[in-house]
Design a protein around this motif. Structure first.
Motif, PDB file in Angstrom:
ATOM      1  N   LEU A   1      40.485  -3.443   7.655  1.00 34.87           N
ATOM      2  CA  LEU A   1      40.329  -2.435   9.098  1.00 34.87           C
ATOM      3  C   LEU A   1      38.409  -2.361   9.983  1.00 34.87           C
ATOM      4  O   LEU A   1      37.712  -2.038   8.869  1.00 34.87           O
ATOM      5  CB  LEU A   1      40.762  -1.238   8.397  1.00 34.87           C
ATOM      6  CG  LEU A   1      41.044  -0.005   9.062  1.00 34.87           C
ATOM      7  CD1 LEU A   1      42.179  -0.078  11.078  1.00 34.87           C
ATOM      8  CD2 LEU A   1      41.825   1.300   8.670  1.00 34.87           C
ATOM      9  N   TYR A   2      38.948  -2.702  10.725  1.00 35.99           N
ATOM     10  CA  TYR A   2      36.920  -1.966  10.637  1.00 35.99           C
ATOM     11  C   TYR A   2      37.356  -0.561  11.816  1.00 35.99           C
ATOM     12  O   TYR A   2      38.328  -0.096  12.419  1.00 35.99           O
ATOM     13  CB  TYR A   2      37.006  -2.717  12.392  1.00 35.99           C
ATOM     14  CG  TYR A   2      36.699  -4.270  11.334  1.00 35.99           C
ATOM     15  CD1 TYR A   2      34.716  -4.469  11.352  1.00 35.99           C
ATOM     16  CD2 TYR A   2      37.546  -5.281  11.612  1.00 35.99           C
ATOM     17  CE1 TYR A   2      35.004  -5.654  10.985  1.00 35.99           C
ATOM     18  CE2 TYR A   2      37.404  -6.536  10.912  1.00 35.99           C
ATOM     19  CZ  TYR A   2      36.408  -6.951  10.934  1.00 35.99           C
ATOM     20  OH  TYR A   2      35.923  -8.036  10.611  1.00 35.99           O
TER      21      TYR A   2
ATOM     22  N   SER B   1      36.613  11.491   6.883  1.00 35.55           N
ATOM     23  CA  SER B   1      37.567  11.290   7.504  1.00 35.55           C
ATOM     24  C   SER B   1      37.872   9.823   7.688  1.00 35.55           C
ATOM     25  O   SER B   1      39.023   9.755   8.988  1.00 35.55           O
ATOM     26  CB  SER B   1      36.144  10.056   8.893  1.00 35.55           C
ATOM     27  OG  SER B   1      34.758  11.219   8.896  1.00 35.55           O
ATOM     28  N   GLN B   2      38.499   9.427   7.400  1.00 36.23           N
ATOM     29  CA  GLN B   2      38.953   7.677   6.833  1.00 36.23           C
ATOM     30  C   GLN B   2      40.340   8.624   6.613  1.00 36.23           C
ATOM     31  O   GLN B   2      42.075   8.036   6.987  1.00 36.23           O
ATOM     32  CB  GLN B   2      38.200   6.815   5.583  1.00 36.23           C
ATOM     33  CG  GLN B   2      37.331   6.409   6.189  1.00 36.23           C
ATOM     34  CD  GLN B   2      37.372   5.701   7.594  1.00 36.23           C
ATOM     35  OE1 GLN B   2      36.998   5.861   8.693  1.00 36.23           O
ATOM     36  NE2 GLN B   2      38.060   4.678   8.058  1.00 36.23           N
ATOM     37  N   LYS B   3      40.594   9.042   5.463  1.00 34.45           N
ATOM     38  CA  LYS B   3      41.763   9.285   5.627  1.00 34.45           C
ATOM     39  C   LYS B   3      42.882  10.571   6.229  1.00 34.45           C
ATOM     40  O   LYS B   3      44.244   9.718   6.479  1.00 34.45           O
ATOM     41  CB  LYS B   3      41.262  10.729   4.071  1.00 34.45           C
ATOM     42  CG  LYS B   3      42.720  10.972   3.087  1.00 34.45           C
ATOM     43  CD  LYS B   3      42.909  10.208   2.399  1.00 34.45           C
ATOM     44  CE  LYS B   3      44.536  10.367   1.531  1.00 34.45           C
ATOM     45  NZ  LYS B   3      44.944   8.819   1.438  1.00 34.45           N
TER      46      LYS B   3
ATOM     47  N   LEU C   1      37.057  -2.549   3.939  1.00 30.82           N
ATOM     48  CA  LEU C   1      37.019  -1.672   5.189  1.00 30.82           C
ATOM     49  C   LEU C   1      35.479  -1.326   5.327  1.00 30.82           C
ATOM     50  O   LEU C   1      34.848  -1.832   4.568  1.00 30.82           O
ATOM     51  CB  LEU C   1      37.241  -0.249   4.782  1.00 30.82           C
ATOM     52  CG  LEU C   1      36.633   1.019   5.884  1.00 30.82           C
ATOM     53  CD1 LEU C   1      37.771   1.278   7.021  1.00 30.82           C
ATOM     54  CD2 LEU C   1      37.286   2.523   5.025  1.00 30.82           C
ATOM     55  N   ILE C   2      35.080  -2.049   6.845  1.00 27.23           N
ATOM     56  CA  ILE C   2      33.774  -1.830   7.617  1.00 27.23           C
ATOM     57  C   ILE C   2      34.479  -0.190   8.565  1.00 27.23           C
ATOM     58  O   ILE C   2      35.048  -0.297   9.295  1.00 27.23           O
ATOM     59  CB  ILE C   2      34.268  -2.771   7.940  1.00 27.23           C
ATOM     60  CG1 ILE C   2      34.069  -4.002   7.642  1.00 27.23           C
ATOM     61  CG2 ILE C   2      32.582  -2.781   8.878  1.00 27.23           C
ATOM     62  CD1 ILE C   2      33.847  -5.455   8.035  1.00 27.23           C
TER      63      ILE C   2
ATOM     64  N   ILE D   1      42.210  -4.014  14.043  1.00 27.32           N
ATOM     65  CA  ILE D   1      42.990  -4.412  12.237  1.00 27.32           C
ATOM     66  C   ILE D   1      43.352  -6.233  11.949  1.00 27.32           C
ATOM     67  O   ILE D   1      43.591  -6.793  13.013  1.00 27.32           O
ATOM     68  CB  ILE D   1      44.142  -4.020  12.283  1.00 27.32           C
ATOM     69  CG1 ILE D   1      44.056  -2.417  12.106  1.00 27.32           C
ATOM     70  CG2 ILE D   1      45.051  -3.970  10.633  1.00 27.32           C
ATOM     71  CD1 ILE D   1      45.537  -1.455  12.775  1.00 27.32           C
ATOM     72  N   GLU D   2      43.086  -6.254  11.335  1.00 27.37           N
ATOM     73  CA  GLU D   2      43.691  -8.272  10.716  1.00 27.37           C
ATOM     74  C   GLU D   2      43.846  -8.497   9.629  1.00 27.37           C
ATOM     75  O   GLU D   2      43.284  -7.849   8.588  1.00 27.37           O
ATOM     76  CB  GLU D   2      42.071  -8.831  11.275  1.00 27.37           C
ATOM     77  CG  GLU D   2      40.524  -8.604  10.899  1.00 27.37           C
ATOM     78  CD  GLU D   2      39.689  -9.863  10.542  1.00 27.37           C
ATOM     79  OE1 GLU D   2      39.557  -9.842  11.713  1.00 27.37           O
ATOM     80  OE2 GLU D   2      38.918  -9.768  10.071  1.00 27.37           O
ATOM     81  N   GLU D   3      44.902  -9.171   9.808  1.00 25.71           N
ATOM     82  CA  GLU D   3      44.924  -9.850   8.092  1.00 25.71           C
ATOM     83  C   GLU D   3      44.332 -10.068   7.298  1.00 25.71           C
ATOM     84  O   GLU D   3      43.838 -11.315   8.672  1.00 25.71           O
ATOM     85  CB  GLU D   3      46.714 -10.245   8.298  1.00 25.71           C
ATOM     86  CG  GLU D   3      48.055 -10.048   8.642  1.00 25.71           C
ATOM     87  CD  GLU D   3      49.430  -9.906   8.934  1.00 25.71           C
ATOM     88  OE1 GLU D   3      50.178  -9.961   8.789  1.00 25.71           O
ATOM     89  OE2 GLU D   3      49.215 -11.495   9.474  1.00 25.71           O
TER      90      GLU D   3
END
Length: 132
Positions: free
Chosen positions: A63-64, A90-92, A113-114, A129-131
């Protein structure tokens, strides 16, 4: 499967999940969301709702997230923002909203996570989002 999108927002939410409150009812602690957290959650849900994938992610993902805050003071476009809110907090709320909208089975699928914070002429949140 990869998706990416930008959520333009005049005011990027700065309220974090850590701002949940607790009260005591009948001798037992009860957690609740203060009004500003409810507003931030509703705003994120409304913006994210347009981008929910047809099929949710069920495999590990990277996830970016780029938080783009409105420029203030002497800051310039594209420079890193090193002031509050803390990026981890912020992410949560973002993860919880995306989980509730069924972007993925569970946010435990995020194995990479970036996340970055910037000052930006166009404020909002960029998500990819990438697998993996």
């Amino acid at each position: 499967m990869t998706i990416e999108f930008f959520l333009p927002m005049k005011k990027v939410p700065t309220t974090t999940h850590q701002q949940k409150q607790v009260t005591v009812v009948n001798g037992k602690p009860v957690f609740y969301e203060p009004e500003d957290l409810k507003v931030a959650r509703a705003k994120l849900m409304a913006h994210l709702g347009k981008y929910v994938p047809e099929k949710r992610y069920n495999n590990p993902i990277r996830l970016y997230v780029k938080w783009c805050f409105p420029i203030t003071g002497k800051h310039t476009n594209g420079k890193y923002k090193h002031t509050k809110p803390d990026i981890d907090n912020s992410q949560k709320l973002l993860f919880d909203c995306m989980t509730d909208l069924r972007f993925w089975k569970d946010d435990s699928l995020i194995v990479s996570l970036i996340a970055e914070k910037f000052w930006a002429e166009l404020p909002g949140i960029y998500i990819k989002i990438e697998e993996v």
